[in-house]
Design a protein around this motif. Structure first.
Motif, PDB file in Angstrom:
ATOM      1  N   SER B  60       0.833  -1.207   0.000  1.00  0.00           N
ATOM      2  CA  SER B  60       0.000   0.000   0.000  1.00  0.00           C
ATOM      3  C   SER B  60       0.873   1.266   0.000  1.00  0.00           C
ATOM      4  CB  SER B  60      -0.966   0.001   1.191  1.00  0.00           C
ATOM      5  OG  SER B  60      -0.247  -0.090   2.403  1.00  0.00           O
ATOM      6  N   PHE B  61       2.028   1.193   0.674  1.00  0.00           N
ATOM      7  CA  PHE B  61       2.939   2.340   0.641  1.00  0.00           C
ATOM      8  C   PHE B  61       3.429   2.582  -0.794  1.00  0.00           C
ATOM      9  CE2 PHE B  61       7.181   4.287   0.948  1.00  0.00           C
ATOM     10  CZ  PHE B  61       6.867   5.419   1.691  1.00  0.00           C
ATOM     11  N   ALA B  62       3.799   1.479  -1.467  1.00  0.00           N
ATOM     12  CA  ALA B  62       4.259   1.612  -2.855  1.00  0.00           C
ATOM     13  C   ALA B  62       3.165   2.213  -3.727  1.00  0.00           C
ATOM     14  CB  ALA B  62       4.686   0.251  -3.395  1.00  0.00           C
ATOM     15  N   LEU B  63       1.916   1.743  -3.530  1.00  0.00           N
ATOM     16  CA  LEU B  63       0.806   2.270  -4.341  1.00  0.00           C
ATOM     17  C   LEU B  63       0.602   3.763  -4.055  1.00  0.00           C
ATOM     18  CD1 LEU B  63      -1.577   1.859  -6.287  1.00  0.00           C
ATOM     19  CD2 LEU B  63      -2.986   1.336  -4.292  1.00  0.00           C
ATOM     20  N   SER B  64       0.618   4.135  -2.785  1.00  0.00           N
ATOM     21  CA  SER B  64       0.400   5.545  -2.438  1.00  0.00           C
ATOM     22  C   SER B  64       1.512   6.432  -2.987  1.00  0.00           C
ATOM     23  CB  SER B  64       0.300   5.711  -0.917  1.00  0.00           C
ATOM     24  OG  SER B  64      -1.039   5.534  -0.523  1.00  0.00           O
ATOM     25  N   MET B  65       2.742   5.941  -2.902  1.00  0.00           N
ATOM     26  CA  MET B  65       3.861   6.688  -3.463  1.00  0.00           C
ATOM     27  C   MET B  65       3.685   6.858  -4.967  1.00  0.00           C
ATOM     28  SD  MET B  65       5.957   8.024  -1.561  1.00  0.00           S
ATOM     29  CE  MET B  65       7.680   8.182  -1.427  1.00  0.00           C
ATOM     30  N   ASP B 125     -15.111  -0.927 -16.737  1.00  0.00           N
ATOM     31  CA  ASP B 125     -14.259  -2.024 -16.323  1.00  0.00           C
ATOM     32  C   ASP B 125     -12.787  -1.612 -16.264  1.00  0.00           C
ATOM     33  OD1 ASP B 125     -13.895  -4.503 -15.355  1.00  0.00           O
ATOM     34  OD2 ASP B 125     -13.682  -5.471 -17.312  1.00  0.00           O
ATOM     35  N   VAL B 126     -12.560  -0.421 -15.673  1.00  0.00           N
ATOM     36  CA  VAL B 126     -11.198   0.079 -15.524  1.00  0.00           C
ATOM     37  C   VAL B 126     -10.542  -0.631 -14.337  1.00  0.00           C
ATOM     38  CG1 VAL B 126      -9.846   2.165 -15.079  1.00  0.00           C
ATOM     39  CG2 VAL B 126     -11.962   2.304 -16.383  1.00  0.00           C
ATOM     40  N   THR B 127      -9.252  -0.913 -14.442  1.00  0.00           N
ATOM     41  CA  THR B 127      -8.592  -1.540 -13.299  1.00  0.00           C
ATOM     42  C   THR B 127      -8.589  -0.566 -12.119  1.00  0.00           C
ATOM     43  OG1 THR B 127      -6.410  -0.700 -13.838  1.00  0.00           O
ATOM     44  CG2 THR B 127      -7.027  -2.818 -14.813  1.00  0.00           C
ATOM     45  N   ILE B 128      -8.486  -1.129 -10.917  1.00  0.00           N
ATOM     46  CA  ILE B 128      -8.552  -0.303  -9.709  1.00  0.00           C
ATOM     47  C   ILE B 128      -7.400   0.693  -9.672  1.00  0.00           C
ATOM     48  CG2 ILE B 128      -8.374  -0.387  -7.195  1.00  0.00           C
ATOM     49  CD1 ILE B 128      -9.826  -3.149  -7.456  1.00  0.00           C
ATOM     50  N   THR B 129      -6.208   0.230 -10.037  1.00  0.00           N
ATOM     51  CA  THR B 129      -5.041   1.116 -10.019  1.00  0.00           C
ATOM     52  C   THR B 129      -5.253   2.294 -10.963  1.00  0.00           C
ATOM     53  OG1 THR B 129      -3.745  -0.878  -9.719  1.00  0.00           O
ATOM     54  CG2 THR B 129      -2.531   1.146 -10.126  1.00  0.00           C
ATOM     55  N   MET B 130      -5.781   1.970 -12.153  1.00  0.00           N
ATOM     56  CA  MET B 130      -6.037   3.010 -13.142  1.00  0.00           C
ATOM     57  C   MET B 130      -7.055   4.015 -12.610  1.00  0.00           C
ATOM     58  SD  MET B 130      -5.125   4.389 -15.608  1.00  0.00           S
ATOM     59  CE  MET B 130      -4.622   4.349 -17.253  1.00  0.00           C
ATOM     60  N   ALA B 131      -8.131   3.491 -12.005  1.00  0.00           N
ATOM     61  CA  ALA B 131      -9.179   4.370 -11.484  1.00  0.00           C
ATOM     62  C   ALA B 131      -8.603   5.283 -10.400  1.00  0.00           C
ATOM     63  CB  ALA B 131     -10.331   3.542 -10.926  1.00  0.00           C
ATOM     64  N   LEU B 132      -7.782   4.715  -9.525  1.00  0.00           N
ATOM     65  CA  LEU B 132      -7.160   5.521  -8.465  1.00  0.00           C
ATOM     66  C   LEU B 132      -6.252   6.589  -9.070  1.00  0.00           C
ATOM     67  CD1 LEU B 132      -6.254   2.795  -5.819  1.00  0.00           C
ATOM     68  CD2 LEU B 132      -7.699   4.807  -5.436  1.00  0.00           C
ATOM     69  N   PHE B 133      -5.506   6.201 -10.098  1.00  0.00           N
ATOM     70  CA  PHE B 133      -4.604   7.145 -10.769  1.00  0.00           C
ATOM     71  C   PHE B 133      -5.393   8.319 -11.354  1.00  0.00           C
ATOM     72  CE2 PHE B 133      -2.484   8.504 -14.717  1.00  0.00           C
ATOM     73  CZ  PHE B 133      -1.298   8.979 -14.174  1.00  0.00           C
ATOM     74  N   VAL B 134      -6.467   7.997 -12.062  1.00  0.00           N
ATOM     75  CA  VAL B 134      -7.302   9.049 -12.657  1.00  0.00           C
ATOM     76  C   VAL B 134      -7.876   9.951 -11.565  1.00  0.00           C
ATOM     77  CG1 VAL B 134      -9.443   9.490 -13.923  1.00  0.00           C
ATOM     78  CG2 VAL B 134      -7.863   7.716 -14.708  1.00  0.00           C
ATOM     79  N   LEU B 207     -12.717   3.598  -4.220  1.00  0.00           N
ATOM     80  CA  LEU B 207     -12.096   2.984  -5.394  1.00  0.00           C
ATOM     81  C   LEU B 207     -11.182   1.818  -5.045  1.00  0.00           C
ATOM     82  CD1 LEU B 207     -11.308   6.190  -7.446  1.00  0.00           C
ATOM     83  CD2 LEU B 207     -13.270   4.666  -7.633  1.00  0.00           C
ATOM     84  N   SER B 208     -10.804   1.697  -3.746  1.00  0.00           N
ATOM     85  CA  SER B 208      -9.925   0.590  -3.381  1.00  0.00           C
ATOM     86  C   SER B 208     -10.665  -0.736  -3.574  1.00  0.00           C
ATOM     87  CB  SER B 208      -9.485   0.723  -1.928  1.00  0.00           C
ATOM     88  OG  SER B 208      -8.619   1.817  -1.816  1.00  0.00           O
ATOM     89  N   GLY B 209      -9.910  -1.752  -3.946  1.00  0.00           N
ATOM     90  CA  GLY B 209     -10.520  -3.056  -4.160  1.00  0.00           C
ATOM     91  C   GLY B 209      -9.692  -4.118  -3.486  1.00  0.00           C
ATOM     92  N   ILE B 217      -5.983   3.866   3.560  1.00  0.00           N
ATOM     93  CA  ILE B 217      -7.078   2.893   3.567  1.00  0.00           C
ATOM     94  C   ILE B 217      -6.599   1.590   4.192  1.00  0.00           C
ATOM     95  CG2 ILE B 217      -8.785   1.679   2.142  1.00  0.00           C
ATOM     96  CD1 ILE B 217      -8.980   4.733   2.061  1.00  0.00           C
ATOM     97  N   ASP B 218      -5.390   1.207   3.847  1.00  0.00           N
ATOM     98  CA  ASP B 218      -4.819  -0.015   4.386  1.00  0.00           C
ATOM     99  C   ASP B 218      -4.685   0.088   5.905  1.00  0.00           C
ATOM    100  OD1 ASP B 218      -3.949  -2.573   4.014  1.00  0.00           O
ATOM    101  OD2 ASP B 218      -1.830  -1.995   3.876  1.00  0.00           O
ATOM    102  N   MET B 219      -4.314   1.266   6.385  1.00  0.00           N
ATOM    103  CA  MET B 219      -4.177   1.458   7.823  1.00  0.00           C
ATOM    104  C   MET B 219      -5.532   1.331   8.507  1.00  0.00           C
ATOM    105  SD  MET B 219      -1.483   4.565   7.622  1.00  0.00           S
ATOM    106  CE  MET B 219      -1.540   5.118   9.302  1.00  0.00           C
ATOM    107  N   LEU B 220      -6.569   1.882   7.862  1.00  0.00           N
ATOM    108  CA  LEU B 220      -7.926   1.767   8.412  1.00  0.00           C
ATOM    109  C   LEU B 220      -8.325   0.303   8.571  1.00  0.00           C
ATOM    110  CD1 LEU B 220     -10.256   4.426   6.728  1.00  0.00           C
ATOM    111  CD2 LEU B 220      -9.910   4.013   9.166  1.00  0.00           C
TER     112      LEU B 220
END
Lengths: 338, 259
Positions: B60-65, B125-134, B207-209, B217-220
């Motif tokens: 999750s840290f890598a994703l947030s970064m 049907d966008v991937t979650i990572t893509m949706a978060l990026f947008v 948007l997290s999946g 979100i991961d911390m929550l």
């Protein structure tokens, strides 16, 4: 004119639908120093921007050195412009500011060094090459802006109000500098100014503009001594301009019967041409000011205020004193309607 | 001088209110006990060390970064030309556009998240990572436009004209003269965007999946299962990271000039 180096023919310039300059015709010879003079909004800056290519021509042509440049973009015209605000690049040193154009052309480093150095020397800034513009005085910034244009060896150098941001002492210095530069480089210069004394002092020829139209062109002495219209005369320091109706002069404030008539619709007198202390009309002194070699009077008369300069040796009149004056026929300058 | 004490009292209360929770979290993370509590039951660094061993936090840290860095970069790539156009050209409805650009700040994150989920992720049907990026790009965009605009306003137009007369094309005038002179504003926008994106919760929540979560979100969700002081330790570490970034920016850029 066959010897025209810069030629504007039937040039029309517009901001959207509103025409700023209609049908301008102007020929400039090579090596000439031209002043575009006029009040703000007269189209002088617009005309200069059109020569630079920053303002598109609505119609008409601009020729420089025999080539029609009307549709040539500003970055390909080979014209230098010194902006009123100097428009230096704050992130670059003085040297890099001056070298900017040569670097764009990807000249060899040695050539860039020597040409930039030479340009900085011409304007006397070689010792400040490492400074940032923000660490330079206003006069130095302007000379840097000048060097930045000169280094490109432009066909024409345009200057927007080159003296207006300088104090009196620097102004004289810069004026001398510009004349020396022009003599030494033989570059064709066009500068814009609203200050008649600047135009007269610097230019070979003065182009007086009004509402986008050239009112009068000529050498400084011709413009100063023989303005053709009331507008030109007003700009050249004829402070007393009155309409002629039969044998009387008139203004919005009233009329004054005189002993002569004139063919011209207007007559003008410089303050020095007004006779004070004798004459056939009565006035009251509104103010008097000492001005070195003469005294400057403002008189309240039948036709409104009249300005008169009188030699320091003449008797002094004080405020509110009644005094006789004349607007003599001999010193009157005939003027066309504006 | 006697009238000064109410000023000091209010200042003290304000600072306590602002910094107090931060201090509590730091000390809660230093606990030697096994549950999240304040005051801590004894002192130890074990929870601060444990944070680094939790697998899901790595991802999750890598994703947030990734979102904070690349979402903000994308926002700048869109935002800088947008700010330039809004400032330099006489665009009809420029004010409306500026307001529209600020919409993601004004509209509650929950609504933005729900809208993106319902109309972007589900139908396309966008991937979650893509949706978060947008989503993160869109959230950071207003800051990019605002901050870059304010530094563009201070830059005179005739500087670009001077560059053009020296031979630049419009694009060269932009890259060689405009960009170097607004780089402070661009960096400020980047840092502001980075911090905003990294700390973003409501939109990411929607948007997290499965398996793809941003750090907050991961911390929550970690806390829902395990109520130990590691979350406090991690919060403190993240807060230190953001504070360090902002302080560095302030020191080198005079960051606060732009915000």
């Amino acid at each position: 004119m066959s010897d025209a180096f810069v030629s504007l023919s039937d040039l029309t310039l517009a901001y959207g639908e509103s025409i700023a300059v209609p049908n301008l015709n102007l020929d400039i010879r090579q090596g000439e120093l031209i002043a575009l003079l006029g009040p703000s909004g007269c189209g002088k800056t617009t005309t200069m921007r059109a020569i630079a290519g920053l303002m598109p021509a609505k119609s008409g042509t601009i020729t420089i050195d025999g080539r029609d440049v009307t549709r040539v973009p500003a970055n390909k015209r080979g014209i230098g412009l010194v902006f009123q605000s100097y428009a230096l690049f704050p992130h670059l040193s003085a040297f890099e500011n001056a070298a900017f154009g040569l670097r764009l052309q990807r000249r060899p480093e040695a050539e860039i060094r020597s040409r930039t150095q030479a340009a900085l020397e011409i304007v006397g800034l070689a010792h400040l090459a490492a400074r940032k513009p923000s660490e330079m005085s206003g006069g130095q910034q302007q000379r840097l802006a000048l060097a930045r244009s000169l280094v490109m060896e432009p066909k024409v150098l345009l200057l927007d109000e080159p003296l207006s941001n300088l104090d009196a002492r620097l102004r004289l210095e810069m004026r001398t500098e510009l004349q020396r530069l022009q003599r030494e480089t033989g570059i064709t210069m066009v500068f814009v100014t609203h200050d008649q004394s600047e135009a007269l002092a610097l230019a070979d020829r003065v182009v007086l503009m009004r509402d986008g139209v050239i009112e009068q062109i000529g050498p400084p002495d011709a413009l100063y001594n023989t303005p053709v219209t009331a507008f030109a005369a007003d700009f050249m320091g004829f402070e007393n301009i009155f309409a002629v109706e039969g044998t009387s002069l008139s203004s919005e404030q009233g009329a004054l019967a005189v002993s002569y008539s004139a063919d011209a619709p207007y007559l003008g007198w410089r303050p020095g041409a007004v006779r004070l202390g004798s004459g056939s009309h009565e006035a009251r002194v509104r103010s008097v000011a000492f001005a070195g070699g003469h005294r400057e009077y403002v008189l309240d008369t039948q036709i409104g205020p009249v300005r008169a300069d009188v030699d320091i040796a003449a008797p002094v009149f004080s405020v509110d004193e009644a005094v006789m004056f004349d607007l003599p026929q001999e010193t009157a300058h005939p003027l066309k309607a504006s | 001088m006697t009238a000064r004490w109410p000023t000091w009292l209010i200042l003290g209360l304000t600072l306590t209110f602002l910094i107090g929770p931060f201090l509590i979290i730091i000390f809660a993370g230093l606990s030697a006990g096994n549950s999240l509590a304040f005051p801590p039951q004894g002192l130890s660094l074990k929870w601060y060390l444990k944070v680094f061993t939790i697998e899901s936090f790595h991802a999750s840290f890598a994703l947030s970064m990734f979102l904070a860095v690349f979402g903000t970069l994308a926002a700048l790539v869109i935002g800088i030309p947008a700010a330039y156009a809004l400032n330099r050209y006489d665009i009809p409805g420029a004010e409306t556009i500026k307001t529209a650009v600020a919409a993601p700040i004004i509209v509650p994150g929950i609504i933005v998240g729900l809208a993106l989920l319902r109309y972007l992720v589900v139908p396309l049907d966008v991937t979650i990572t893509m949706a978060l990026f947008v989503a993160h790009t869109a959230l950071v965009l207003p800051y990019a436009v605002r901050v870059v605009s304010s530094s563009l306003q201070n830059l005179r137009v005739d500087m670009e004209e001077a560059a053009i007369l020296l031979g630049c094309t419009r694009l060269q005038a932009f890259t060689k003269v405009v960009l170097p002179n607004i780089r402070g504003g661009v960096l400020a926008a980047f840092i502001l965007g980075f911090v905003t994106s990294f700390n973003e919760v409501p939109v990411s929540l929607f948007l997290s999946g499965p398996g793809v979560r941003t750090m907050p979100i991961d911390m929550l969700s970690y806390m829902e299962i395990t109520y130990d002081p590691s979350v406090a330790a991690l919060s403190a570490l993240l807060a230190f990271m953001c504070v360090a970034i902002v302080f560095t920016a302030e020191k080198f850029l005079g960051f606060s000039r732009y915000v």
